[in-house]
Design a protein around this motif. Structure first.
Motif, PDB file in Angstrom:
ATOM      1  N   SER A   1      -0.640  -3.341  10.488  1.00  0.00           N
ATOM      2  CA  SER A   1      -0.439  -2.408   9.377  1.00  0.00           C
ATOM      3  C   SER A   1       0.530  -2.957   8.334  1.00  0.00           C
TER       4      SER A   1
ATOM      5  N   ILE B   1       0.861   0.745  13.252  1.00  0.00           N
ATOM      6  CA  ILE B   1      -0.130   0.177  14.159  1.00  0.00           C
ATOM      7  C   ILE B   1      -0.224  -1.330  13.917  1.00  0.00           C
ATOM      8  N   THR B   2      -0.734  -2.043  14.903  1.00  0.00           N
ATOM      9  CA  THR B   2      -0.845  -3.494  14.793  1.00  0.00           C
ATOM     10  C   THR B   2      -1.626  -3.860  13.536  1.00  0.00           C
TER      11      THR B   2
ATOM     12  N   ALA C   1      -3.389  -3.015   7.122  1.00  0.00           N
ATOM     13  CA  ALA C   1      -3.338  -3.622   5.791  1.00  0.00           C
ATOM     14  C   ALA C   1      -4.526  -4.555   5.665  1.00  0.00           C
TER      15      ALA C   1
ATOM     16  N   ARG D   1       7.259 -17.130   7.585  1.00  0.00           N
ATOM     17  CA  ARG D   1       7.041 -16.088   6.572  1.00  0.00           C
ATOM     18  C   ARG D   1       8.316 -15.793   5.796  1.00  0.00           C
TER      19      ARG D   1
ATOM     20  N   LYS E   1       3.927  -4.252   9.009  1.00  0.00           N
ATOM     21  CA  LYS E   1       5.352  -3.965   9.224  1.00  0.00           C
ATOM     22  C   LYS E   1       6.204  -5.107   8.671  1.00  0.00           C
ATOM     23  N   THR E   2       5.732  -6.331   8.882  1.00  0.00           N
ATOM     24  CA  THR E   2       6.536  -7.468   8.446  1.00  0.00           C
ATOM     25  C   THR E   2       6.767  -7.429   6.934  1.00  0.00           C
ATOM     26  N   GLU E   3       5.758  -7.003   6.196  1.00  0.00           N
ATOM     27  CA  GLU E   3       5.921  -6.914   4.743  1.00  0.00           C
ATOM     28  C   GLU E   3       6.986  -5.857   4.388  1.00  0.00           C
TER      29      GLU E   3
ATOM     30  N   ARG F   1      -8.671  -8.446  14.254  1.00  0.00           N
ATOM     31  CA  ARG F   1      -7.614  -8.412  13.240  1.00  0.00           C
ATOM     32  C   ARG F   1      -8.127  -8.861  11.880  1.00  0.00           C
TER      33      ARG F   1
ATOM     34  N   GLN G   1       3.385   1.703   2.933  1.00  0.00           N
ATOM     35  CA  GLN G   1       4.434   0.674   2.934  1.00  0.00           C
ATOM     36  C   GLN G   1       5.453   0.967   1.834  1.00  0.00           C
TER      37      GLN G   1
ATOM     38  N   ASN H   1       0.863  -1.188   0.000  1.00  0.00           N
ATOM     39  CA  ASN H   1       0.000   0.000   0.000  1.00  0.00           C
ATOM     40  C   ASN H   1       0.903   1.244   0.000  1.00  0.00           C
TER      41      ASN H   1
HETATM   42  P1  ADP Z   1       2.121  -6.006  11.727  1.00  0.00           P
HETATM   43  O1  ADP Z   1       3.416  -6.758  11.851  1.00  0.00           O
HETATM   44  O2  ADP Z   1       2.314  -4.571  11.385  1.00  0.00           O
HETATM   45  O3  ADP Z   1       1.195  -6.188  12.881  1.00  0.00           O
HETATM   46  P2  ADP Z   1       1.661  -7.827   9.578  1.00  0.00           P
HETATM   47  O4  ADP Z   1       2.896  -7.581   8.825  1.00  0.00           O
HETATM   48  O5  ADP Z   1       1.553  -9.075  10.371  1.00  0.00           O
HETATM   49  O6  ADP Z   1       1.327  -6.581  10.478  1.00  0.00           O
HETATM   50  O7  ADP Z   1       0.456  -7.736   8.551  1.00  0.00           O
HETATM   51  C1  ADP Z   1      -0.882  -7.955   8.934  1.00  0.00           C
HETATM   52  C2  ADP Z   1      -1.611  -8.696   7.847  1.00  0.00           C
HETATM   53  O8  ADP Z   1      -1.761  -7.871   6.682  1.00  0.00           O
HETATM   54  C3  ADP Z   1      -0.891  -9.944   7.390  1.00  0.00           C
HETATM   55  O9  ADP Z   1      -1.831 -10.961   7.223  1.00  0.00           O
HETATM   56  C4  ADP Z   1      -0.268  -9.548   6.072  1.00  0.00           C
HETATM   57  O10 ADP Z   1      -0.127 -10.641   5.200  1.00  0.00           O
HETATM   58  C5  ADP Z   1      -1.261  -8.542   5.529  1.00  0.00           C
HETATM   59  N1  ADP Z   1      -0.643  -7.560   4.658  1.00  0.00           N
HETATM   60  C6  ADP Z   1       0.469  -6.830   4.918  1.00  0.00           C
HETATM   61  N2  ADP Z   1       0.753  -6.013   3.891  1.00  0.00           N
HETATM   62  C7  ADP Z   1      -0.185  -6.221   2.945  1.00  0.00           C
HETATM   63  C8  ADP Z   1      -0.429  -5.679   1.651  1.00  0.00           C
HETATM   64  N3  ADP Z   1       0.359  -4.732   1.130  1.00  0.00           N
HETATM   65  N4  ADP Z   1      -1.491  -6.146   0.974  1.00  0.00           N
HETATM   66  C9  ADP Z   1      -2.294  -7.085   1.504  1.00  0.00           C
HETATM   67  N5  ADP Z   1      -2.115  -7.642   2.711  1.00  0.00           N
HETATM   68  C10 ADP Z   1      -1.086  -7.220   3.442  1.00  0.00           C
END
Ligand code: ADP
Ligand code: ZN
Ligand code: ZN
Length: 722
Positions: free
Chosen positions: A222, A219-220, A375, A258, A224-226, A581, A198, A195
């Protein structure tokens, strides 16, 4: 010609020790030396510049030809010893796997590798449908061979492995790891479409001409891992390594999966389930560059990397990154130092950044990347504050909360109740005379535990049988006072007999592997009601939870610890992040006796970001960290007067110096623990540089003083707990 060398030894003294040696070992090489009546492994620091004119002992053995550490890491370690004024020998020992501390060779030994046989490679997976464990393991082995350590870390079943072996599909071979294994970068799965926020974050990191620290505040949920994954991809593509710190290794199997789904590169996890040998192998893999991604808890910051490209610190606000005894370092802070020395970016990620990091980002010292939207489909949660004043309570549950729980359960959803107090009741009270069962060795009440029918002291670990009678008046009318998770679980079971309750706390997860199993069961919706301590607040993902409630956090509102508000804000926001979530509307409920409290109002109405900025401003007005720099001396002794006298003696070294404020000696929050009286002396400086200079000057003197020999004392630089 015989040389005199300086050796750092794992002893609680700041000084180094001189030894004779027939050669000059490399700086950072281990040597075996006699010390008193013992033999120790120490680290060579170099030739002694001014050898003492006394009889020296000789080095018994030089264990390494070269330094164990790459130059940058060595610099970080010596920096840390100075910054924390902690003995270099002890710092260096911390930075080594146990086997190297004991003098083992820094080389690989043969280990077991599991791989598919020809038959196993050709075997279809479908017939194994009835044996899902075997199916998952065989599917993985058809992709890559697994070391014994991988089998454990990735939580494959040992019996499934045996079964596959006896079918002749998998074989165990002897394997000698080689340090020069090259890995080619391959993407195993396509990245998600980012998005805009990101994408901005990933681009900012990639485009930087100068590597620097970043705060990734998201935020939770959102994503971050991506962002981590896509930022990592660029580093891995260049053949460089990524070091990632996580607060709790229990969370890493999710993260690991992941990473493995995304990248086809070797990942090393410094997991607590590793044997000492496996830990050394992992360390060697990292040092040689044959591990692409290294994941571990705080001590992983000491892992040498041949070719480091990036450091990630996930949940950078988490207190577990600070070591609370011995060598009291903060792994996040050392990560920033190390990144600067190695000239690589470091990403500090959190939904609730620490005030230190937030301040650095706001001041422009760190890049500030924000993810403000969830997200995917999840919507932000709704917040409800319940005023508990004059409410009848059932095991700490108010009527409005009970009916909210009822509604969610009836709609087929999960609820999560958070109570940071394990046990049945935090005190045992005599109903007739008011006596409270108190630990004999601590200034604390015993906690009643129903599980083992004992009283437990949560401070010193003492236990005793549940008394039948009051020790003062002999009455048998003994009742628990207050509510712990055991009691909450019991009450919920009575209130909602149709819905199974799962309790997750340190007592219920004592057995190895039980936490992972419970979390899996919770995710699979086998329990509708989840009860837990802060173990449940960390990054676990429960898609069906819609209601999250915090039952009793009022103590933090009026705590003497200035960090209590920050912690409450983080806890509230992290717990709230567990609600809704998936695509369902989440509800966050806070029960409090102080609904009008400005902290509560700010958190609930404006969110963590606003709350943190307000609180930071207050810290600035009161000149508290991060707007000043603290050092805390602690002392403990059998008698309070001895501890106080020791700290007064220490204080005399600082009282005369300008620009230091000296506070204390004051009793610790829990003055007596395990029979010892604990006091502390807080120093506060306007400048970090002055603190370093003063401590560097004073500490070596203190260590010489006979006045301080009779008490246990220590220094904590940037203390987190009081
Ligand atoms: P955080 O670590 O910030 O809490 P995550 O990285 O676990 O969040 O992401 C939350 C969810 O959103 C996951 O299921 C992830 O696969 C999904 N997600 C993250 N980025 C995107 C994106 N750009 N498009 C669709 N889904 C996404
Ligand atoms: Zn009594
Ligand atoms: Zn005790």
């Amino acid at each position: 010609m015989t040389q005199v060398i300086q050796v750092a030894l794992p002893v609680p003294l700041l000084r180094l020790f001189d030894y004779d040696c027939s050669t000059l070992p490399a700086r950072g090489a281990r040597v075996r030396v006699p010390f008193g009546k013992r033999v120790m492994v120490g680290i060579c620091i170099g030739a002694a510049e001014q050898p003492q004119p006394y009889q020296r002992k000789a080095v018994l053995e030089v264990l390494d030809e070269q330094s164990l550490w790459p130059e940058h890491l060595w610099q970080m370690l010596t920096f840390a010893a100075d910054y924390y004024q902690h003995p270099l020998g002890d710092v260096l020992q911390h930075a080594l796997p146990a086997l190297l501390r004991q003098g083992e060779g820094a080389s690989y030994q043969a280990t077991t590798l599991y791989q598919v046989t020809n038959a196993g490679a050709a075997q279809e997976l479908a017939p194994l449908q009835r044996a899902p464990q075997q199916q998952r393991l065989l599917a993985t082995l058809q992709q890559r061979a697994l070391l014994a350590r991988d089998i454990r870390i990735e939580e494959f079943s040992a019996s499934a492995l045996k079964a596959l072996q006896s079918k002749g599909w998998v074989e165990a071979v002897t394997h000698v790891p080689a340090a020069d294994t090259q890995w080619g970068f391959k993407i195993a799965a396509e990245p998600l479409q980012l998005n805009p926020e990101q994408a901005l974050a990933v681009a900012a990191i990639a485009a930087a001409t100068q590597p620097r620290p970043y705060l990734l505040e998201g935020i939770t949920g959102s994503g971050k891992t991506e962002v981590y994954l896509q930022a990592m991809a660029q580093v891995l593509r260049e053949g460089k390594q990524v070091l990632m710190l996580v607060p709790e290794i229990g969370l890493t199997p999710q993260t690991l999966r992941r990473f493995q789904q995304r990248f086809d590169v070797p990942v090393v996890m410094l997991h607590s389930a590793l044997t000492d040998r496996e830990r050394l192998d992992a360390w060697l893999d990292a040092r040689a560059g044959s591990a692409a991604i290294i994941i571990g808890t705080r001590s992983a910051i000491f892992t040498p990397c041949a070719n480091l490209g990036m450091i990630l610190v996930d949940e950078e606000h988490d207190n577990s990154l600070k070591q609370q005894d011995g060598f009291r370092y903060h792994a996040r802070d050392l990560a920033v130092v190390r990144a600067q020395l190695e000239q690589v970016p470091v990403i500090l990620g959190s939904a609730t950044p620490s005030f230190e990091t937030l301040n650095n980002a706001l001041q422009g010292r760190y890049g500030y990347l924000q993810l403000t939207e969830r997200a995917g489909l999840a919507k932000p949660a709704k917040h409800v504050v319940i005023d508990m004043k004059n409410q009848p309570l059932k095991a700490g549950l108010s009527k409005p909360l009970i009916s909210l729980i009822e509604q969610q359960l009836a709609a087929g959803q999960q609820v999560l109740l958070f109570l940071n107090r394990r046990g049945y009741a935090p005190a045992l009270l005599c109903h007739e005379c008011g006596w409270l069962a108190q630990c004999r060795r601590c200034d604390a009440y015993y906690t009643v535990h129903q599980g083992d029918k004992q009283l437990h002291c949560h401070h010193c670990g003492a236990t005793q049988r549940l008394p039948q009678q009051c020790h003062d008046c002999g009455s048998t009318q003994l009742v628990g006072r207050g509510v712990g998770t055991e009691q909450l679980e019991q009450t919920l079971t009575e209130l909602f007999p149709a819905y199974p309750v799962l309790r997750i706390d340190r007592d219920s997860t004592r057995h190895k592997g039980s936490l992972a199993k419970y979390l899996e069961d919770a995710r699979a919706n086998k329990y509708q009601i989840l009860v837990g301590t802060q173990m449940l607040a960390k990054g676990h993902h429960f898609p069906e939870v819609t209601l999250v409630a915090l039952l009793d956090v009022d103590a933090a509102l009026y705590s003497a610890d200035y960090r209590a508000a920050e912690r409450l804000g983080q806890l509230y926001t992290q717990v709230a992040g567990r609600a809704g979530r998936a695509s369902k509307q989440g509800l966050v409920v806070l029960q409090t006796h102080h609904p009008e409290h400005e902290l509560v109002q700010d958190l609930v109405n404006n969110g963590y970001g606003h709350f943190a900025r307000t609180a930071l401003h207050e810290r600035q007005l009161t000149q508290l960290p991060p707007f000043s720099y603290q050092a805390l001396f602690r002392a403990e002794a059998q008698h309070a007067t001895a501890a106080v006298a020791a700290l007064e003696f220490i204080a005399s070294y600082f009282n005369e110096i300008a620009d230091i404020s000296v506070l204390g000696p004051l009793p610790a929050l829990l003055e007596r623990r395990a029979g010892r009286h604990r006091f502390q002396l807080l120093l506060q400086f306007q400048q970090r540089g002055l603190r370093a200079q003063v401590l560097r000057h004073v500490l070596p003197q203190l260590e010489q003083r006979a006045e301080l020999r009779k008490v246990r004392w220590s220094l904590d630089v940037d203390p987190q707990d009081f």
